[in-house]
Write a protein that holds these residues in place. Structure first.
Motif, PDB file in Angstrom:
ATOM      1  N   PHE A 272       0.905  -1.465   0.019  1.00  0.00           N
ATOM      2  CA  PHE A 272       0.023   0.218  -0.298  1.00  0.00           C
ATOM      3  C   PHE A 272       0.826   1.072  -0.134  1.00  0.00           C
ATOM      4  N   THR A 273       2.028   1.392   0.497  1.00  0.00           N
ATOM      5  CA  THR A 273       2.489   2.530   0.963  1.00  0.00           C
ATOM      6  C   THR A 273       3.397   2.666  -0.687  1.00  0.00           C
ATOM      7  N   ALA A 274       3.796   1.556  -1.014  1.00  0.00           N
ATOM      8  CA  ALA A 274       4.223   2.152  -2.732  1.00  0.00           C
ATOM      9  C   ALA A 274       3.452   2.242  -3.532  1.00  0.00           C
ATOM     10  N   LYS A 275       2.322   1.791  -3.554  1.00  0.00           N
ATOM     11  CA  LYS A 275       1.730   2.780  -4.163  1.00  0.00           C
ATOM     12  C   LYS A 275       1.283   3.568  -3.975  1.00  0.00           C
ATOM     13  N   ASP A 276       1.096   3.659  -2.264  1.00  0.00           N
ATOM     14  CA  ASP A 276       0.751   5.755  -2.521  1.00  0.00           C
ATOM     15  C   ASP A 276       1.934   6.595  -2.839  1.00  0.00           C
TER      16      ASP A 276
ATOM     17  N   HIS B 140       6.697  14.138   1.568  1.00  0.00           N
ATOM     18  CA  HIS B 140       7.022  12.785   0.623  1.00  0.00           C
ATOM     19  C   HIS B 140       7.959  11.853   1.484  1.00  0.00           C
ATOM     20  N   GLU B 141       8.460  12.286   2.522  1.00  0.00           N
ATOM     21  CA  GLU B 141       9.477  11.332   3.231  1.00  0.00           C
ATOM     22  C   GLU B 141       8.657  10.623   3.980  1.00  0.00           C
ATOM     23  N   LEU B 142       7.251  10.770   4.389  1.00  0.00           N
ATOM     24  CA  LEU B 142       6.789   9.986   4.988  1.00  0.00           C
ATOM     25  C   LEU B 142       6.815   8.196   4.228  1.00  0.00           C
ATOM     26  N   TYR B 143       6.186   8.335   2.922  1.00  0.00           N
ATOM     27  CA  TYR B 143       6.826   6.687   2.074  1.00  0.00           C
ATOM     28  C   TYR B 143       7.467   6.028   2.962  1.00  0.00           C
ATOM     29  N   GLU B 144       8.749   6.929   2.212  1.00  0.00           N
ATOM     30  CA  GLU B 144       9.967   6.605   2.496  1.00  0.00           C
ATOM     31  C   GLU B 144      10.074   5.556   4.097  1.00  0.00           C
ATOM     32  N   LYS B 145       9.938   6.764   5.373  1.00  0.00           N
ATOM     33  CA  LYS B 145      10.173   6.097   6.337  1.00  0.00           C
ATOM     34  C   LYS B 145       9.336   4.862   6.783  1.00  0.00           C
ATOM     35  N   ARG B 146       8.118   5.442   6.718  1.00  0.00           N
ATOM     36  CA  ARG B 146       7.137   4.053   6.377  1.00  0.00           C
ATOM     37  C   ARG B 146       7.879   2.582   6.177  1.00  0.00           C
ATOM     38  N   ALA B 147       8.225   2.975   4.655  1.00  0.00           N
ATOM     39  CA  ALA B 147       8.742   1.540   3.167  1.00  0.00           C
ATOM     40  C   ALA B 147       9.798   0.885   4.854  1.00  0.00           C
ATOM     41  N   ASP B 148      10.600   2.282   5.058  1.00  0.00           N
ATOM     42  CA  ASP B 148      12.325   1.665   5.956  1.00  0.00           C
ATOM     43  C   ASP B 148      11.327   0.742   7.240  1.00  0.00           C
TER      44      ASP B 148
END
Length: 518
Positions: free
Chosen positions: A217-221, A282-290
């Motif tokens: 979901f995170t990668a898609k968003d 935009h950093e929210l997505y990266e931090k969540r994926a990490d």
């Protein structure tokens, strides 16, 4: 009377059935290789249903999802492969059941097979259980030349199996309307237990599945965000009196710039590019994926420092390596136990008959030995009577037994020290020809110079030390001893002593320069 074999579970072995593959793929069979991709369009509700079905007796979709996750998530695929490869690449040893000739012969037979280059690949297939919870590997036997040899260890798709509905642990082979038990002596069934419970619930994929879903979901968003806000805005401007045709032409030009990267417009029109400066969101997505990746690393490797870059990760990684070693040892012991039960015993029984004791396959790193400390301790304790085997020491420090006729290293011989109280007449003679050996031991120039100096030194100091011990013993105070020594040294020829020391130092220096070893 024909011999009867039984496997580790007490089931009777059918030798005739062993000569044919039980799970070979067949056209039109339920055992097929067509792809199932439940990861496509996966939702929380769908995932929950897949996990429930796997426990209720239909694990096919769950096992297909576990395969999908290894392919679709690079991080999970990487750490899982690392864990499997680390165990499959460990040293393998085979311990004989005894010291007799027969036990050694049997161990050599097993050792020969596990020493094949292909065996590491076969171990990786067996360790497919790490993610899915279990693996079923069929032993394809070669019975030519009146012997039983494993031709290959064939990985079978885990989707072809399910578990007995009563105990939930006995693997069964799908076979249309019936589900067949695995043939004794024909399978290596490896169950992985990340936690206690049923085999289908023991694999790492079960814990990773939710992280995989949330990360997808995170990668898609993130992709949608980048597509919407990551590109610069193309803004077309026209004059107040522009016609509808002019507006359409401008819109077409703006659109073409996004696809063809070229367009023409009249001079009266303008196109402005507004840079996409987006900070923070935009950093929210990266931090969540990490963060999700770190949870997967913890589950698979027991730590994160060797896979995820972070502040001080080298120092922390050194500490976390111990946790990873524990996991490695546990995986290696579990794999060894499976091989000894499902591979070693059938291999030995079919060729040598049932045994009271069997050779053991051991997988793991050899115990590290502090060679420096070991040699130091042995050197100190052997003179005190500690019995130490030469072969044991060679094994500990990793050296082979020397072969007959090989040149051996020996300790350098040291000349016997010269007694300073010896009679000068008994010292090696001073002559024009240097005495280069004493008792067959060669002496270098410095040793010879020291011996010659002792011969010159004794006449100089003999008058001073003669009777000195008795006079010191009779003295009543330190002041008396000081006065006694001062009086004695009045007769010392200091010039002669100084010349003797200077000459000796000069000779030693020359010997060192020319490296005199005579």
């Amino acid at each position: 009377m024909a011999m009867t074999w039984y496997d580790a579970f007490g089931r009777r072995v059918d030798l005739t059935a062993l000569k044919e593959e039980q799970a070979a793929p067949v056209v039109g069979s339920v055992r097929r290789h067509d792809a199932l991709h439940p990861a496509a369009g996966l939702t929380p509700g769908r995932l929950a249903q897949i996990l429930r079905d796997s426990i209720d007796g239909d694990p096919e979709n769950y096992l297909a999802l576990a395969e999908d996750m290894e392919e679709r998530d690079p991080h999970y695929g990487s750490v899982l492969s690392t864990r499997k490869s680390q165990v499959a690449g460990l040293d393998i040893t085979v311990e004989a059941a005894g010291d007799d000739t027969k036990s050694i012969e049997i161990a050599d037979m097993v050792r020969e097979y596990v020493g094949r280059d292909e065996f590491e690949i076969e171990l990786r297939d067996i360790l497919d259980a790490t993610g899915k919870g279990f693996s079923c590997t069929e032993i394809v036997w070669d019975t030519s030349e009146s012997q039983w040899r494993p031709k290959r260890l064939a990985w079978r798709d885990p989707r072809w199996f399910l578990f007995d509905r009563v105990d939930g642990e006995t693997p069964l082979l799908r076979n249309g309307g019936t589900n067949d038990p695995l043939k004794p002596f024909g399978w290596i069934f490896h169950s992985f237990k990340a936690k206690s419970g049923l085999p289908i619930r023991g694999g790492l994929a079960r814990g990773v599945a939710w992280q995989f879903l949330f990360k997808s979901f995170t990668a898609k968003d993130w992709a949608i965000f980048c597509e919407a806000y990551g590109q610069p805005l193309r803004l077309g401007k026209y004059d107040a009196g522009a016609s509808e045709a002019d507006k359409e032409k401008l819109l077409e030009a703006v659109t073409n710039i996004g696809t063809d990267y070229s367009a023409i417009v009249p001079v009266s029109m303008a196109i402005e590019f507004i840079k996409a400066d987006i900070a923070g969101s935009h950093e929210l997505y990266e931090k969540r994926a990490d963060w999700l990746d770190r949870q997967v690393s913890k589950l698979v490797l027991g730590q994160t420092s060797t896979t995820d870059a972070q502040k001080g990760s080298y120092a922390v990684g050194k500490v976390h390596d111990g946790v990873r070693d524990d996991i490695e040892k546990a995986d290696a012991k579990a794999l060894s136990a499976t091989l000894n039960r499902d591979f070693t015993r059938p291999f030995v029984d079919l060729n040598h008959g049932p045994q009271t004791k069997y050779p053991k396959i051991r997988i793991g790193r050899p115990d590290e030995v502090d060679v420096e400390a070991l040699v130091k301790n042995v050197t100190a304790l052997v003179p005190l009577g500690l019995p130490v085997s030469k072969k044991t020491m060679l094994d500990k420090i990793g050296l082979p037994e020397p072969k007959a006729g090989e040149e051996l290293l020996v300790a350098a011989k040291v000349a016997a020290p010269v007694d300073p109280n010896a009679n000068p007449a008994q010292l090696p003679p001073k002559s024009g020809v240097a005495v280069n050996s004493v008792g067959g031991v060669k002496r270098d120039a410095i040793e010879r110079a020291a011996a010659e100096m002792m011969g010159d030194w004794m006449p100089l100091v003999s008058p001073i030390v003669a009777g000195l011990e008795a006079e010191i013993a009779a003295a009543s105070s330190v002041e008396d001893v000081k006065a006694l020594l001062a009086k004695r040294f009045e007769g010392l020829d200091a010039a002669a002593m100084t010349e003797l020391l200077a000459n000796s130092a000069f000779v030693a220096r020359l010997a060192g320069v020319v490296d005199d070893q005579l």
